[in-house]
Design a protein around this motif. Structure first.
Motif, PDB file in Angstrom:
ATOM      1  N   GLY A  34       0.810  -1.211   0.000  1.00  0.00           N
ATOM      2  CA  GLY A  34       0.000   0.000   0.000  1.00  0.00           C
ATOM      3  C   GLY A  34       0.842   1.258   0.000  1.00  0.00           C
ATOM      4  O   GLY A  34       0.558   2.209  -0.744  1.00  0.00           O
ATOM      5  N   ALA A  38       0.867   4.023  -3.046  1.00  0.00           N
ATOM      6  CA  ALA A  38       0.593   5.436  -2.750  1.00  0.00           C
ATOM      7  C   ALA A  38       1.774   6.313  -3.156  1.00  0.00           C
ATOM      8  O   ALA A  38       1.590   7.416  -3.680  1.00  0.00           O
ATOM      9  CB  ALA A  38       0.285   5.597  -1.267  1.00  0.00           C
ATOM     10  N   THR A  43      -4.199   6.774  -7.412  1.00  0.00           N
ATOM     11  CA  THR A  43      -5.491   7.069  -6.799  1.00  0.00           C
ATOM     12  C   THR A  43      -6.493   6.130  -7.444  1.00  0.00           C
ATOM     13  O   THR A  43      -7.072   6.437  -8.492  1.00  0.00           O
ATOM     14  CB  THR A  43      -5.904   8.534  -7.032  1.00  0.00           C
ATOM     15  N   PRO A  44      -6.713   4.954  -6.854  1.00  0.00           N
ATOM     16  CA  PRO A  44      -7.566   3.953  -7.504  1.00  0.00           C
ATOM     17  C   PRO A  44      -9.007   4.424  -7.671  1.00  0.00           C
ATOM     18  O   PRO A  44      -9.575   5.057  -6.781  1.00  0.00           O
ATOM     19  CB  PRO A  44      -7.491   2.760  -6.550  1.00  0.00           C
ATOM     20  N   GLU A  45      -9.551   4.114  -8.796  1.00  0.00           N
ATOM     21  CA  GLU A  45     -10.978   4.334  -9.034  1.00  0.00           C
ATOM     22  C   GLU A  45     -11.783   3.250  -8.349  1.00  0.00           C
ATOM     23  O   GLU A  45     -12.903   3.494  -7.882  1.00  0.00           O
ATOM     24  CB  GLU A  45     -11.234   4.317 -10.538  1.00  0.00           C
ATOM     25  N   ILE A  47     -11.190  -0.624  -5.926  1.00  0.00           N
ATOM     26  CA  ILE A  47     -10.381  -1.680  -5.330  1.00  0.00           C
ATOM     27  C   ILE A  47     -11.292  -2.893  -5.162  1.00  0.00           C
ATOM     28  O   ILE A  47     -12.369  -2.793  -4.570  1.00  0.00           O
ATOM     29  CB  ILE A  47      -9.794  -1.280  -3.967  1.00  0.00           C
ATOM     30  N   LEU A  63      -4.944  -0.947   2.159  1.00  0.00           N
ATOM     31  CA  LEU A  63      -5.616   0.314   2.483  1.00  0.00           C
ATOM     32  C   LEU A  63      -4.907   1.027   3.627  1.00  0.00           C
ATOM     33  O   LEU A  63      -4.701   2.246   3.580  1.00  0.00           O
ATOM     34  CB  LEU A  63      -7.072   0.048   2.865  1.00  0.00           C
ATOM     35  N   ALA A  66      -1.501   2.415   2.416  1.00  0.00           N
ATOM     36  CA  ALA A  66      -1.632   3.523   1.461  1.00  0.00           C
ATOM     37  C   ALA A  66      -2.322   4.734   2.059  1.00  0.00           C
ATOM     38  O   ALA A  66      -2.211   5.843   1.526  1.00  0.00           O
ATOM     39  CB  ALA A  66      -2.411   3.043   0.238  1.00  0.00           C
ATOM     40  N   GLY A  67      -3.076   4.522   3.128  1.00  0.00           N
ATOM     41  CA  GLY A  67      -3.858   5.611   3.689  1.00  0.00           C
ATOM     42  C   GLY A  67      -5.098   5.920   2.884  1.00  0.00           C
ATOM     43  O   GLY A  67      -5.609   7.042   2.926  1.00  0.00           O
ATOM     44  N   TRP A  68      -5.589   4.930   2.143  1.00  0.00           N
ATOM     45  CA  TRP A  68      -6.793   5.113   1.337  1.00  0.00           C
ATOM     46  C   TRP A  68      -8.031   4.795   2.164  1.00  0.00           C
ATOM     47  O   TRP A  68      -8.000   3.912   3.023  1.00  0.00           O
ATOM     48  CB  TRP A  68      -6.774   4.198   0.113  1.00  0.00           C
ATOM     49  N   ALA A  69      -9.125   5.482   1.864  1.00  0.00           N
ATOM     50  CA  ALA A  69     -10.384   5.262   2.577  1.00  0.00           C
ATOM     51  C   ALA A  69     -11.415   4.585   1.685  1.00  0.00           C
ATOM     52  O   ALA A  69     -12.608   4.744   1.880  1.00  0.00           O
ATOM     53  CB  ALA A  69     -10.929   6.590   3.100  1.00  0.00           C
ATOM     54  N   HIS A  70     -10.958   3.830   0.710  1.00  0.00           N
ATOM     55  CA  HIS A  70     -11.851   3.188  -0.254  1.00  0.00           C
ATOM     56  C   HIS A  70     -12.641   2.038   0.376  1.00  0.00           C
ATOM     57  O   HIS A  70     -12.190   1.390   1.312  1.00  0.00           O
ATOM     58  CB  HIS A  70     -11.054   2.619  -1.427  1.00  0.00           C
TER      59      HIS A  70
END
Length: 227
Positions: A34, A38, A43-45, A47, A63, A66-70
């Protein structure tokens, strides 16, 4: 050009009664993935992952790293081939892959398991019936879910997929235009959290850009594994 990053799950519990859970190392690996994705500015559309526990745990680690909130969209079509069934058809004395592993480990011949599993896979490739899911059925499943993902992406969109090695083998073989022979040639090129990159354009369709990338783990050699 849309892009798809296919990530194999982290290290699973190979000799445990429950293979479908990550080890301590297996939890660390996806966080590194992740962070790497990042750092590449992704910036994934979307996951997506399979529904197996090792897929869910790997996706959660990606997640976090990467720090993603998806939200992760789960689809059983991304699940692994049925190794238990493939072994059971070839060697009926073994009910599961875990049982076969334990048998060969008890004899101090772990290499014999790999040889047996290779023969079981060849039988699966060549036989059209007798399985919960035949090789052609598995190939069609993977083809269908990959096509659905491509159709879902915007022309410049990016997807991250968490799945298993057999699915990755199938995708790469299909994109390269091969079948079982191609599969066997690339077998073993998907270490844990190895990344396969695909690109798609309307003009050229799907292209394979990389296979089993592990640059993110080469900086952390203590995290390398292939189970």
């Amino acid at each position: 050009m849309s892009r798809i990053f296919v990530v194999r799950h982290g290290e699973a519990s190979w000799h445990s009664e429950d293979y479908d859970q990550l080890t301590e190392k297996g939890h660390q690996q996806p966080r590194v993935v992740g962070a790497e994705l990042a750092a590449r500015g992704l910036t994934p559309e979307v996951i997506v992952s399979g529904t197996l526990r090792r897929h869910r745990e790997t996706a959660a680690g990606i997640l976090e790293g990467a720090g993603w909130a998806h939200e992760v969209a789960e689809d059983p079509r991304w699940n692994e081939l049925d190794a238990d069934d493939i072994i059971r058809v070839h060697s009926p004395e073994h009910d599961t892959m875990t049982a076969a592993l334990a048998h060969h480990a008890g004899q101090g011949a772990s290499g014999d398991f790999d040889a047996m599993f290779g023969m079981a896979m060849l039988q699966w490739f060549e036989s059209g019936s007798g399985y919960v899911e035949s090789f052609p059925e598995f190939t069609d499943r993977v083809s269908d879910v990959l096509a659905a993902l491509v159709a879902r992406l915007s022309p410049m969109g990016t997807a991250v997929v968490v799945t298993s090695g057999g699915v990755g083998n199938s995708i790469a073989s299909q994109v390269l235009g091969g079948g079982a022979e191609t599969w066997m040639r690339i077998f073993g090129t998907f270490p844990n959290t190895g990344i396969m990159r695909l690109a798609h354009t309307t003009e050229r369709g799907l292209r394979l850009l990389s296979l089993g990338e592990i640059s993110h783990l080469e900086r952390r050699p203590e995290l390398l594994s292939d189970r």
